[in-house]
Design a protein around this motif. Structure first.
Motif, PDB file in Angstrom:
ATOM      1  N   GLU A 148       0.839  -1.212   0.000  1.00  0.00           N
ATOM      2  CA  GLU A 148       0.000   0.000   0.000  1.00  0.00           C
ATOM      3  C   GLU A 148       0.867   1.252   0.000  1.00  0.00           C
ATOM      4  O   GLU A 148       0.603   2.194  -0.749  1.00  0.00           O
ATOM      5  N   LEU A 149       1.896   1.254   0.825  1.00  0.00           N
ATOM      6  CA  LEU A 149       2.777   2.424   0.894  1.00  0.00           C
ATOM      7  C   LEU A 149       3.512   2.653  -0.423  1.00  0.00           C
ATOM      8  O   LEU A 149       3.658   3.796  -0.873  1.00  0.00           O
ATOM      9  N   LYS A 150       3.955   1.580  -1.063  1.00  0.00           N
ATOM     10  CA  LYS A 150       4.625   1.714  -2.363  1.00  0.00           C
ATOM     11  C   LYS A 150       3.667   2.255  -3.414  1.00  0.00           C
ATOM     12  O   LYS A 150       4.046   3.093  -4.240  1.00  0.00           O
ATOM     13  N   ALA A 151       2.415   1.802  -3.394  1.00  0.00           N
ATOM     14  CA  ALA A 151       1.415   2.296  -4.351  1.00  0.00           C
ATOM     15  C   ALA A 151       1.151   3.779  -4.121  1.00  0.00           C
ATOM     16  O   ALA A 151       1.039   4.559  -5.085  1.00  0.00           O
ATOM     17  N   ILE A 152       1.071   4.182  -2.868  1.00  0.00           N
ATOM     18  CA  ILE A 152       0.870   5.603  -2.546  1.00  0.00           C
ATOM     19  C   ILE A 152       2.064   6.409  -3.049  1.00  0.00           C
ATOM     20  O   ILE A 152       1.903   7.458  -3.683  1.00  0.00           O
ATOM     21  N   ARG A 153       3.270   5.918  -2.767  1.00  0.00           N
ATOM     22  CA  ARG A 153       4.484   6.633  -3.205  1.00  0.00           C
ATOM     23  C   ARG A 153       4.543   6.754  -4.722  1.00  0.00           C
ATOM     24  O   ARG A 153       4.869   7.822  -5.257  1.00  0.00           O
ATOM     25  N   ARG A 154       4.193   5.669  -5.443  1.00  0.00           N
ATOM     26  CA  ARG A 154       4.189   5.723  -6.920  1.00  0.00           C
ATOM     27  C   ARG A 154       3.207   6.783  -7.418  1.00  0.00           C
ATOM     28  O   ARG A 154       3.529   7.542  -8.335  1.00  0.00           O
ATOM     29  N   ARG A 155       2.025   6.812  -6.824  1.00  0.00           N
ATOM     30  CA  ARG A 155       1.019   7.788  -7.256  1.00  0.00           C
ATOM     31  C   ARG A 155       1.486   9.220  -6.969  1.00  0.00           C
ATOM     32  O   ARG A 155       1.347  10.114  -7.802  1.00  0.00           O
ATOM     33  N   LEU A 156       2.078   9.425  -5.796  1.00  0.00           N
ATOM     34  CA  LEU A 156       2.601  10.754  -5.461  1.00  0.00           C
ATOM     35  C   LEU A 156       3.732  11.157  -6.407  1.00  0.00           C
ATOM     36  O   LEU A 156       3.785  12.300  -6.875  1.00  0.00           O
ATOM     37  N   GLN A 157       4.635  10.206  -6.685  1.00  0.00           N
ATOM     38  CA  GLN A 157       5.747  10.508  -7.589  1.00  0.00           C
ATOM     39  C   GLN A 157       5.230  10.837  -8.981  1.00  0.00           C
ATOM     40  O   GLN A 157       5.744  11.739  -9.644  1.00  0.00           O
ATOM     41  N   SER A 158       4.211  10.136  -9.409  1.00  0.00           N
ATOM     42  CA  SER A 158       3.599  10.425 -10.706  1.00  0.00           C
ATOM     43  C   SER A 158       3.021  11.841 -10.730  1.00  0.00           C
ATOM     44  O   SER A 158       3.170  12.574 -11.714  1.00  0.00           O
ATOM     45  N   SER A 159       2.387  12.223  -9.628  1.00  0.00           N
ATOM     46  CA  SER A 159       1.836  13.590  -9.537  1.00  0.00           C
ATOM     47  C   SER A 159       2.966  14.624  -9.568  1.00  0.00           C
ATOM     48  O   SER A 159       2.858  15.651 -10.243  1.00  0.00           O
ATOM     49  N   VAL A 160       4.046  14.337  -8.833  1.00  0.00           N
ATOM     50  CA  VAL A 160       5.196  15.242  -8.818  1.00  0.00           C
ATOM     51  C   VAL A 160       5.768  15.371 -10.227  1.00  0.00           C
ATOM     52  O   VAL A 160       6.066  16.482 -10.700  1.00  0.00           O
ATOM     53  N   ASN A 161       5.917  14.239 -10.913  1.00  0.00           N
ATOM     54  CA  ASN A 161       6.458  14.268 -12.277  1.00  0.00           C
ATOM     55  C   ASN A 161       5.560  15.087 -13.193  1.00  0.00           C
ATOM     56  O   ASN A 161       6.052  15.865 -14.024  1.00  0.00           O
ATOM     57  N   GLY A 162       4.255  14.921 -13.057  1.00  0.00           N
ATOM     58  CA  GLY A 162       3.319  15.693 -13.871  1.00  0.00           C
ATOM     59  C   GLY A 162       3.411  17.181 -13.578  1.00  0.00           C
ATOM     60  O   GLY A 162       3.385  18.007 -14.489  1.00  0.00           O
ATOM     61  N   LEU A 163       3.525  17.516 -12.302  1.00  0.00           N
ATOM     62  CA  LEU A 163       3.667  18.927 -11.931  1.00  0.00           C
ATOM     63  C   LEU A 163       4.993  19.494 -12.432  1.00  0.00           C
ATOM     64  O   LEU A 163       5.048  20.634 -12.919  1.00  0.00           O
ATOM     65  N   ASP A 164       6.076  18.721 -12.306  1.00  0.00           N
ATOM     66  CA  ASP A 164       7.375  19.168 -12.818  1.00  0.00           C
ATOM     67  C   ASP A 164       7.293  19.444 -14.315  1.00  0.00           C
ATOM     68  O   ASP A 164       7.822  20.451 -14.805  1.00  0.00           O
ATOM     69  N   SER A 165       6.620  18.562 -15.026  1.00  0.00           N
ATOM     70  CA  SER A 165       6.448  18.755 -16.461  1.00  0.00           C
ATOM     71  C   SER A 165       5.665  20.030 -16.754  1.00  0.00           C
ATOM     72  O   SER A 165       6.005  20.797 -17.656  1.00  0.00           O
ATOM     73  N   SER A 166       4.637  20.267 -15.971  1.00  0.00           N
ATOM     74  CA  SER A 166       3.834  21.486 -16.153  1.00  0.00           C
ATOM     75  C   SER A 166       4.642  22.731 -15.824  1.00  0.00           C
ATOM     76  O   SER A 166       4.545  23.750 -16.522  1.00  0.00           O
ATOM     77  N   VAL A 167       5.461  22.662 -14.771  1.00  0.00           N
ATOM     78  CA  VAL A 167       6.325  23.791 -14.407  1.00  0.00           C
ATOM     79  C   VAL A 167       7.288  24.083 -15.551  1.00  0.00           C
ATOM     80  O   VAL A 167       7.521  25.250 -15.907  1.00  0.00           O
ATOM     81  N   GLN A 168       7.859  23.035 -16.130  1.00  0.00           N
ATOM     82  CA  GLN A 168       8.773  23.229 -17.249  1.00  0.00           C
ATOM     83  C   GLN A 168       8.066  23.870 -18.440  1.00  0.00           C
ATOM     84  O   GLN A 168       8.625  24.744 -19.107  1.00  0.00           O
ATOM     85  N   LYS A 169       6.848  23.441 -18.699  1.00  0.00           N
ATOM     86  CA  LYS A 169       6.092  24.004 -19.818  1.00  0.00           C
ATOM     87  C   LYS A 169       5.833  25.494 -19.595  1.00  0.00           C
ATOM     88  O   LYS A 169       6.050  26.316 -20.487  1.00  0.00           O
ATOM     89  N   VAL A 170       5.391  25.840 -18.405  1.00  0.00           N
ATOM     90  CA  VAL A 170       5.127  27.254 -18.096  1.00  0.00           C
ATOM     91  C   VAL A 170       6.432  28.045 -18.131  1.00  0.00           C
ATOM     92  O   VAL A 170       6.490  29.153 -18.682  1.00  0.00           O
ATOM     93  N   GLY A 171       7.494  27.457 -17.551  1.00  0.00           N
ATOM     94  CA  GLY A 171       8.795  28.126 -17.574  1.00  0.00           C
ATOM     95  C   GLY A 171       9.295  28.359 -18.989  1.00  0.00           C
ATOM     96  O   GLY A 171       9.846  29.418 -19.301  1.00  0.00           O
ATOM     97  N   GLY A 172       9.103  27.370 -19.852  1.00  0.00           N
ATOM     98  CA  GLY A 172       9.496  27.521 -21.253  1.00  0.00           C
ATOM     99  C   GLY A 172       8.735  28.651 -21.930  1.00  0.00           C
ATOM    100  O   GLY A 172       9.307  29.427 -22.705  1.00  0.00           O
TER     101      GLY A 172
END
Length: 137
Positions: A95-119
């Motif tokens: 359960e903890l690994k699944a939560i961490r994967r989902r959070l990391q996926s959200s972080v990756n998506g946000l990082d991608s969005s930050v890069q897009k806005v920054g670009g």
């Protein structure tokens, strides 16, 4: 467990419903979205159309669970499948690994969005330096 809740944009829940949800969490360190729906339904928490009530209650319950924070402002409770678990009380590594994967996926998506806005901001700074400055004047 000491928690604070940030529910500024959330509609008020009846205090009896909050107490019942928190009691179940205290007893089992988890609660399913269906249980939250049943509790909110019991206290007549409702949206506009009967066909959307369970969806509305699940959404409200999800927001409530996300609002429960520790002293540092970090979330205490996360979804694990159809249940919500208190991270500090969870002994299920899967359960903890699944939560961490989902959070990391959200972080990756946000990082991608930050890069897009920054670009886009870099583009505007380089090729359209006056764009946006009119609004500032």
């Amino acid at each position: 467990m000491t928690v604070t809740m940030s529910m500024t944009s959330m509609p008020a829940l009846p205090s009896k419903a909050v107490d019942e949800i928190m009691t179940r969490l205290d007893e089992r360190q988890r609660i399913s979205s269906d249980e939250i729906v049943a509790i909110l339904k019991k206290y007549e928490v409702a949206g506009d159309a009967e066909a959307l009530q369970d969806s509305y209650r699940k959404r409200l319950g999800q927001r409530f669970m996300a609002a429960i924070r520790d002293e540092a402002g970090r979330r205490e409770i996360f979804a694990a499948g159809r249940n919500y678990v208190i991270v500090d009380c969870c002994n299920d590594a899967q359960e903890l690994k699944a939560i961490r994967r989902r959070l990391q996926s959200s972080v990756n998506g946000l990082d991608s969005s930050v890069q897009k806005v920054g670009g886009r901001l870099q583009f505007l700074d380089r090729f359209a330096p006056k764009v946006g400055k009119e609004a500032e004047d």
